[in-house]
Design a protein around this motif. Structure first.
Motif, short mmCIF file in Angstrom:
data_model
loop_
_atom_site.label_atom_id
_atom_site.label_comp_id
_atom_site.label_asym_id
_atom_site.label_seq_id
_atom_site.Cartn_x
_atom_site.Cartn_y
_atom_site.Cartn_z
N UNK A 77 0.84 -1.21 0.00
CA UNK A 77 0.00 0.00 0.00
C UNK A 77 0.87 1.26 0.00
N UNK A 78 0.35 2.30 -0.64
CA UNK A 78 1.08 3.56 -0.70
C UNK A 78 0.26 4.66 -0.02
N UNK A 79 0.96 5.67 0.42
CA UNK A 79 0.32 6.81 1.06
C UNK A 79 -0.07 7.81 -0.03
N UNK A 80 -1.36 7.93 -0.29
CA UNK A 80 -1.83 8.81 -1.36
C UNK A 80 -1.80 10.28 -0.97
N UNK A 81 -1.42 10.59 0.25
CA UNK A 81 -1.31 11.99 0.67
C UNK A 81 0.02 12.60 0.22
N UNK A 82 0.96 11.77 -0.18
CA UNK A 82 2.26 12.29 -0.64
C UNK A 82 2.31 12.28 -2.16
N UNK A 83 3.16 13.11 -2.70
CA UNK A 83 3.34 13.18 -4.14
C UNK A 83 3.90 11.85 -4.67
N UNK A 84 4.86 11.27 -3.94
CA UNK A 84 5.45 10.00 -4.35
C UNK A 84 4.39 8.88 -4.35
N UNK A 85 3.54 8.86 -3.37
CA UNK A 85 2.49 7.84 -3.30
C UNK A 85 1.52 7.95 -4.47
N UNK A 86 1.15 9.17 -4.81
CA UNK A 86 0.26 9.37 -5.97
C UNK A 86 0.96 8.95 -7.26
N UNK A 87 2.25 9.25 -7.39
CA UNK A 87 3.00 8.85 -8.58
C UNK A 87 3.07 7.32 -8.69
N UNK A 88 3.36 6.66 -7.58
CA UNK A 88 3.43 5.19 -7.58
C UNK A 88 2.07 4.61 -7.98
N UNK A 89 1.00 5.15 -7.45
CA UNK A 89 -0.34 4.68 -7.79
C UNK A 89 -0.65 4.92 -9.27
N UNK A 91 1.56 5.17 -11.68
CA UNK A 91 2.44 4.27 -12.44
C UNK A 91 1.87 2.86 -12.46
N UNK A 92 1.33 2.40 -11.35
CA UNK A 92 0.71 1.08 -11.31
C UNK A 92 -0.49 1.00 -12.25
N UNK A 93 -1.28 2.06 -12.28
CA UNK A 93 -2.44 2.08 -13.17
C UNK A 93 -2.05 2.04 -14.64
N UNK A 94 -1.04 2.83 -15.01
CA UNK A 94 -0.57 2.84 -16.40
C UNK A 94 -0.01 1.48 -16.77
N UNK A 95 0.78 0.89 -15.89
CA UNK A 95 1.36 -0.43 -16.16
C UNK A 95 0.28 -1.49 -16.31
N UNK A 96 -0.76 -1.42 -15.48
CA UNK A 96 -1.84 -2.40 -15.57
C UNK A 96 -2.61 -2.24 -16.88
N UNK A 97 -2.86 -0.99 -17.28
CA UNK A 97 -3.57 -0.78 -18.55
C UNK A 97 -2.74 -1.26 -19.73
N UNK A 98 -1.43 -1.01 -19.71
CA UNK A 98 -0.58 -1.47 -20.80
C UNK A 98 -0.48 -2.99 -20.81
#
Length: 162
Positions: A77-89, A91-98
């Motif tokens: 799990x990532x912390x969506x309150x941080x910029x890094x957490x939102x980026x990781x989330x 990136x996971x979405x883009x990778x899953x779609x691809x």
């Protein structure tokens, strides 16, 4: 005489497929500008070499040890309150779609052809994600060869005009 040119170009193509610093486009342009070698032979050789290198990357991802065990593992799990957490989330979405697009028969070939001929999305990433998808090895390799050959032969013919 053209056989050694082809072998040299295939070798450079394999290297440039795996090591991103080696630029295949620069190789084809340099061969064309020098006038010493046939740029179309170099383009075909680099296309074949790049295809071999990308298929090797594809197979390395597909058959890496422990791949089946890691497929079912949940991501951390990532912390969506941080910029890094939102980026990781993101990136996971883009990778899953691809990954889903590469696994789908309707989209796998067009994505691979677009990537190998135009470069968007980058073929390095498409080869890695393609290995994790359900796309067939033969389908992937033929798509990459067609796209790379179109890209490099057009580049060689363009250089040959000058």
């Amino acid at each position: 005489m053209w056989v050694w040119q082809l072998v040299l170009a295939i070798g450079f193509g394999i290297g440039s497929a795996i090591v991103p610093v080696l630029n295949a486009e620069a190789y084809v342009l340099g061969v064309g500008v020098s006038g010493k070698l046939d740029p179309v032979v170099a383009a075909i050789g680099v296309s074949v070499g790049q295809t071999i290198g990308k298929v090797a990357m594809f197979l390395a991802v597909r058959y890496r040890p422990g791949y089946a065990d890691r497929k079912t593992k949940e991501p951390k799990p990532v912390d969506l309150d941080t910029r890094w957490g939102r980026f990781v989330q993101w990136n996971r979405g883009v990778s899953k779609r691809l990954l889903d697009a590469m696994s789908d028969r309707r989209w796998g070939v067009p994505v691979t052809l677009l990537s190998s001929s135009v470069g968007i999305p980058p073929l390095y990433g498409v080869a890695l994600i393609g290995g994790a998808s359900r796309m067939g090895v033969l389908t992937f390799s033929v798509s990459v060869l067609i796209g790379r050959a179109a890209r490099f032969v057009l580049l060689a013919l363009g250089v040959g005009l000058f």
